[in-house]
Scaffold this motif. Structure first.
Motif, PDB file in Angstrom:
ATOM      1  N   LEU A   1       0.833  -1.206   0.000  1.00 10.72           N
ATOM      2  CA  LEU A   1       0.000   0.000   0.000  1.00 10.72           C
ATOM      3  C   LEU A   1       0.865   1.252   0.000  1.00 10.72           C
ATOM      4  O   LEU A   1       0.596   2.211  -0.739  1.00 10.72           O
ATOM      5  CB  LEU A   1      -0.936  -0.025   1.204  1.00 10.72           C
ATOM      6  CG  LEU A   1      -1.890   1.158   1.355  1.00 10.72           C
ATOM      7  CD1 LEU A   1      -2.731   1.370   0.107  1.00 10.72           C
ATOM      8  CD2 LEU A   1      -2.773   0.970   2.588  1.00 10.72           C
ATOM      9  N   ALA A   2       1.906   1.263   0.816  1.00  8.51           N
ATOM     10  CA  ALA A   2       2.809   2.412   0.822  1.00  8.51           C
ATOM     11  C   ALA A   2       3.476   2.584  -0.531  1.00  8.51           C
ATOM     12  O   ALA A   2       3.650   3.718  -1.019  1.00  8.51           O
ATOM     13  CB  ALA A   2       3.868   2.237   1.914  1.00  8.51           C
ATOM     14  N   GLY A   3       3.843   1.473  -1.171  1.00 13.02           N
ATOM     15  CA  GLY A   3       4.438   1.544  -2.503  1.00 13.02           C
ATOM     16  C   GLY A   3       3.493   2.128  -3.523  1.00 13.02           C
ATOM     17  O   GLY A   3       3.897   2.921  -4.390  1.00 13.02           O
ATOM     18  N   LEU A   4       2.217   1.759  -3.440  1.00  8.83           N
ATOM     19  CA  LEU A   4       1.223   2.323  -4.352  1.00  8.83           C
ATOM     20  C   LEU A   4       1.087   3.831  -4.137  1.00  8.83           C
ATOM     21  O   LEU A   4       1.058   4.606  -5.110  1.00  8.83           O
ATOM     22  CB  LEU A   4      -0.122   1.639  -4.121  1.00  8.83           C
ATOM     23  CG  LEU A   4      -1.304   2.195  -4.915  1.00  8.83           C
ATOM     24  CD1 LEU A   4      -1.166   1.875  -6.398  1.00  8.83           C
ATOM     25  CD2 LEU A   4      -2.631   1.652  -4.378  1.00  8.83           C
ATOM     26  N   ILE A   5       1.011   4.261  -2.898  1.00  5.91           N
ATOM     27  CA  ILE A   5       0.882   5.693  -2.590  1.00  5.91           C
ATOM     28  C   ILE A   5       2.058   6.470  -3.167  1.00  5.91           C
ATOM     29  O   ILE A   5       1.879   7.542  -3.772  1.00  5.91           O
ATOM     30  CB  ILE A   5       0.762   5.884  -1.068  1.00  5.91           C
ATOM     31  CG1 ILE A   5      -0.582   5.349  -0.573  1.00  5.91           C
ATOM     32  CG2 ILE A   5       0.923   7.358  -0.694  1.00  5.91           C
ATOM     33  CD1 ILE A   5      -0.685   5.232   0.937  1.00  5.91           C
ATOM     34  N   ARG A   6       3.246   5.943  -3.010  1.00 10.34           N
ATOM     35  CA  ARG A   6       4.432   6.633  -3.547  1.00 10.34           C
ATOM     36  C   ARG A   6       4.442   6.608  -5.068  1.00 10.34           C
ATOM     37  O   ARG A   6       4.786   7.608  -5.716  1.00 10.34           O
ATOM     38  CB  ARG A   6       5.692   5.985  -2.985  1.00 10.34           C
ATOM     39  CG  ARG A   6       5.875   6.185  -1.486  1.00 10.34           C
ATOM     40  CD  ARG A   6       7.243   5.713  -1.029  1.00 10.34           C
ATOM     41  NE  ARG A   6       7.450   5.964   0.397  1.00 10.34           N
ATOM     42  CZ  ARG A   6       7.387   5.016   1.335  1.00 10.34           C
ATOM     43  NH1 ARG A   6       7.140   3.764   0.995  1.00 10.34           N
ATOM     44  NH2 ARG A   6       7.584   5.326   2.606  1.00 10.34           N
ATOM     45  N   ALA A   7       4.064   5.487  -5.658  1.00 11.98           N
ATOM     46  CA  ALA A   7       4.068   5.372  -7.117  1.00 11.98           C
ATOM     47  C   ALA A   7       3.083   6.340  -7.757  1.00 11.98           C
ATOM     48  O   ALA A   7       3.331   6.863  -8.853  1.00 11.98           O
ATOM     49  CB  ALA A   7       3.749   3.939  -7.539  1.00 11.98           C
ATOM     50  N   LEU A   8       1.978   6.600  -7.077  1.00 17.41           N
ATOM     51  CA  LEU A   8       0.972   7.522  -7.602  1.00 17.41           C
ATOM     52  C   LEU A   8       1.265   8.971  -7.231  1.00 17.41           C
ATOM     53  O   LEU A   8       0.511   9.874  -7.612  1.00 17.41           O
ATOM     54  CB  LEU A   8      -0.425   7.130  -7.098  1.00 17.41           C
ATOM     55  CG  LEU A   8      -0.913   5.733  -7.501  1.00 17.41           C
ATOM     56  CD1 LEU A   8      -2.328   5.490  -6.987  1.00 17.41           C
ATOM     57  CD2 LEU A   8      -0.863   5.545  -9.008  1.00 17.41           C
ATOM     58  N   ASP A   9       2.341   9.184  -6.489  1.00 22.46           N
ATOM     59  CA  ASP A   9       2.790  10.527  -6.118  1.00 22.46           C
ATOM     60  C   ASP A   9       1.702  11.296  -5.370  1.00 22.46           C
ATOM     61  O   ASP A   9       1.435  12.456  -5.653  1.00 22.46           O
ATOM     62  CB  ASP A   9       3.237  11.308  -7.366  1.00 22.46           C
ATOM     63  CG  ASP A   9       4.061  12.541  -7.004  1.00 22.46           C
ATOM     64  OD1 ASP A   9       4.654  12.559  -5.911  1.00 22.46           O
ATOM     65  OD2 ASP A   9       4.095  13.483  -7.827  1.00 22.46           O
ATOM     66  N   VAL A  10       1.072  10.633  -4.377  1.00 17.87           N
ATOM     67  CA  VAL A  10       0.029  11.289  -3.586  1.00 17.87           C
ATOM     68  C   VAL A  10       0.389  11.316  -2.103  1.00 17.87           C
ATOM     69  O   VAL A  10      -0.484  11.487  -1.245  1.00 17.87           O
ATOM     70  CB  VAL A  10      -1.346  10.609  -3.791  1.00 17.87           C
ATOM     71  CG1 VAL A  10      -1.819  10.798  -5.220  1.00 17.87           C
ATOM     72  CG2 VAL A  10      -1.299   9.127  -3.411  1.00 17.87           C
ATOM     73  N   SER A  11       1.662  11.150  -1.792  1.00 18.15           N
ATOM     74  CA  SER A  11       2.109  11.181  -0.404  1.00 18.15           C
ATOM     75  C   SER A  11       2.451  12.613   0.025  1.00 18.15           C
ATOM     76  O   SER A  11       3.073  13.342  -0.739  1.00 18.15           O
ATOM     77  CB  SER A  11       3.350  10.294  -0.253  1.00 18.15           C
ATOM     78  OG  SER A  11       3.893  10.383   1.035  1.00 18.15           O
ATOM     79  N   PRO A  12       2.024  13.012   1.249  1.00 17.01           N
ATOM     80  CA  PRO A  12       1.188  12.286   2.204  1.00 17.01           C
ATOM     81  C   PRO A  12      -0.290  12.441   1.843  1.00 17.01           C
ATOM     82  O   PRO A  12      -0.695  13.446   1.239  1.00 17.01           O
ATOM     83  CB  PRO A  12       1.497  12.972   3.531  1.00 17.01           C
ATOM     84  CG  PRO A  12       1.807  14.390   3.139  1.00 17.01           C
ATOM     85  CD  PRO A  12       2.493  14.304   1.799  1.00 17.01           C
ATOM     86  N   CYS A  13      -1.077  11.446   2.227  1.00 15.15           N
ATOM     87  CA  CYS A  13      -2.492  11.438   1.862  1.00 15.15           C
ATOM     88  C   CYS A  13      -3.322  11.044   3.078  1.00 15.15           C
ATOM     89  O   CYS A  13      -2.805  10.614   4.103  1.00 15.15           O
ATOM     90  CB  CYS A  13      -2.741  10.463   0.719  1.00 15.15           C
ATOM     91  SG  CYS A  13      -2.362   8.743   1.149  1.00 15.15           S
ATOM     92  N   THR A  14      -4.641  11.190   2.943  1.00 13.07           N
ATOM     93  CA  THR A  14      -5.570  10.653   3.931  1.00 13.07           C
ATOM     94  C   THR A  14      -5.856   9.202   3.586  1.00 13.07           C
ATOM     95  O   THR A  14      -6.109   8.875   2.422  1.00 13.07           O
ATOM     96  CB  THR A  14      -6.880  11.451   3.943  1.00 13.07           C
ATOM     97  OG1 THR A  14      -6.605  12.799   4.336  1.00 13.07           O
ATOM     98  CG2 THR A  14      -7.880  10.848   4.913  1.00 13.07           C
ATOM     99  N   LEU A  15      -5.806   8.329   4.573  1.00 14.36           N
ATOM    100  CA  LEU A  15      -6.157   6.924   4.381  1.00 14.36           C
ATOM    101  C   LEU A  15      -7.469   6.640   5.082  1.00 14.36           C
ATOM    102  O   LEU A  15      -7.668   7.018   6.239  1.00 14.36           O
ATOM    103  CB  LEU A  15      -5.061   6.018   4.928  1.00 14.36           C
ATOM    104  CG  LEU A  15      -3.831   5.962   4.029  1.00 14.36           C
ATOM    105  CD1 LEU A  15      -2.581   6.332   4.781  1.00 14.36           C
ATOM    106  CD2 LEU A  15      -3.691   4.583   3.415  1.00 14.36           C
ATOM    107  N   VAL A  16      -8.380   5.968   4.361  1.00 12.61           N
ATOM    108  CA  VAL A  16      -9.687   5.597   4.892  1.00 12.61           C
ATOM    109  C   VAL A  16      -9.788   4.080   4.837  1.00 12.61           C
ATOM    110  O   VAL A  16      -9.677   3.490   3.755  1.00 12.61           O
ATOM    111  CB  VAL A  16     -10.831   6.230   4.076  1.00 12.61           C
ATOM    112  CG1 VAL A  16     -12.184   5.852   4.675  1.00 12.61           C
ATOM    113  CG2 VAL A  16     -10.673   7.740   3.993  1.00 12.61           C
ATOM    114  N   GLY A  17      -9.989   3.443   5.979  1.00 13.81           N
ATOM    115  CA  GLY A  17     -10.076   1.991   6.000  1.00 13.81           C
ATOM    116  C   GLY A  17     -11.281   1.504   6.752  1.00 13.81           C
ATOM    117  O   GLY A  17     -11.810   2.199   7.635  1.00 13.81           O
TER     118      GLY A  17
END
Length: 258
Positions: free
Chosen positions: A75-91
């Protein structure tokens, strides 16, 4: 649906809208489609992204030996790959367990958290006996079926408008992948992570949640500094589908604040 390769795994995701990034993390035996009411409602104001975890939806099967830390790293890899870090996470549900492990390992990718009807792992929130009993029940379930109306998921009858969606998702459940994820949740105890959270945190819980009772929500609120708890009346475990308008209202208000 788009796909990105992270550490040799193809991870599928849905993305819509523009604005601050919000990444949605689904529960066990689900995929990113379960967040359809939230993506449809919030894409007018936010960049909304819902992943299919490894072993779910359009993503690659889980490799041998895959564990909770691997879900969090993916999941962290996906966030970085999409260049949206830092983001809100909803689970929601198992997705909360994944997010807590991600926060332990990769806090820098997190701007804020929304944790709904979840657990600090089954062991952490429910105790060893209940965790083992739930896992045994899943292992005894017939191999060719998964019931999307599992008792305890909803406070009342499953919402009719989402039954076709739930049946489509359940038809795509891969038994090995489901057991891999829920075995990780059964063994996890992430209570120590709760005390370390230092980002704005919103808790959303169904008042009649029989899978993760309100006592878990109150423990989360007690241990996470500054966490706010919104309780949705008459609602069970899958609050984002059973009461999507109320869920979305809480979520939008929090996102605008943070």
């Amino acid at each position: 649906m788009d796909v990105v390769e992270i550490d040799g795994l193809n991870l599928a995701f849905r993305r819509a809208g523009n604005g601050p990034a919000v990444v949605f993390v689904h529960g066990g035996a689900e995929d990113g489609r379960t967040w359809s009411p939230q993506l449809d409602a919030l894409a007018d104001e936010f960049t909304v992204i819902a992943w299919d975890e490894p072993g779910a939806g359009g993503s690659s099967d889980v490799p041998a030996g895959f564990g909770l830390s691997d879900y969090a790293d993916s999941l962290a890899g996906l966030i970085r790959a999409l260049d949206v870090s830092p983001c809100t996470l909803v689970g929601i549900s198992w997705g909360v367990t994944v997010i807590l492990e991600l926060y332990r390992r990769h806090p820098e990718v997190v701007r804020s958290l929304v944790l709904a009807d979840g657990y600090a792992g089954w062991r952490g929130s429910l105790g060893a006996d209940e965790a083992d009993a739930r896992l045994a029940g899943l292992r005894d379930q017939p191999a060719d079926s998964f019931d999307p109306t599992l008792p305890g998921l909803f406070a009342g009858p499953p919402p009719a408008q989402f039954m076709p969606l739930m049946e489509a998702i359940s038809a795509d459940v891969r038994r090995h992948s489901m057991l891999t994820a829920l075995t990780a949740m059964a063994h996890a105890d992430l209570n120590d992570v709760l005390d370390t959270i230092r980002v704005p945190t919103q808790l959303i819980w169904g008042a009649l949640d029989a899978r993760s009772p309100l006592s878990v929500a109150h423990e989360f609120r007690r241990r996470i500094p500054g966490a706010d708890l919104a309780v949705i009346p008459g609602c069970g475990h899958v609050s984002n589908l059973e009461a999507p308008q109320a869920f979305n209202d809480v979520l939008r208000f929090f996102l605008r604040r943070t």
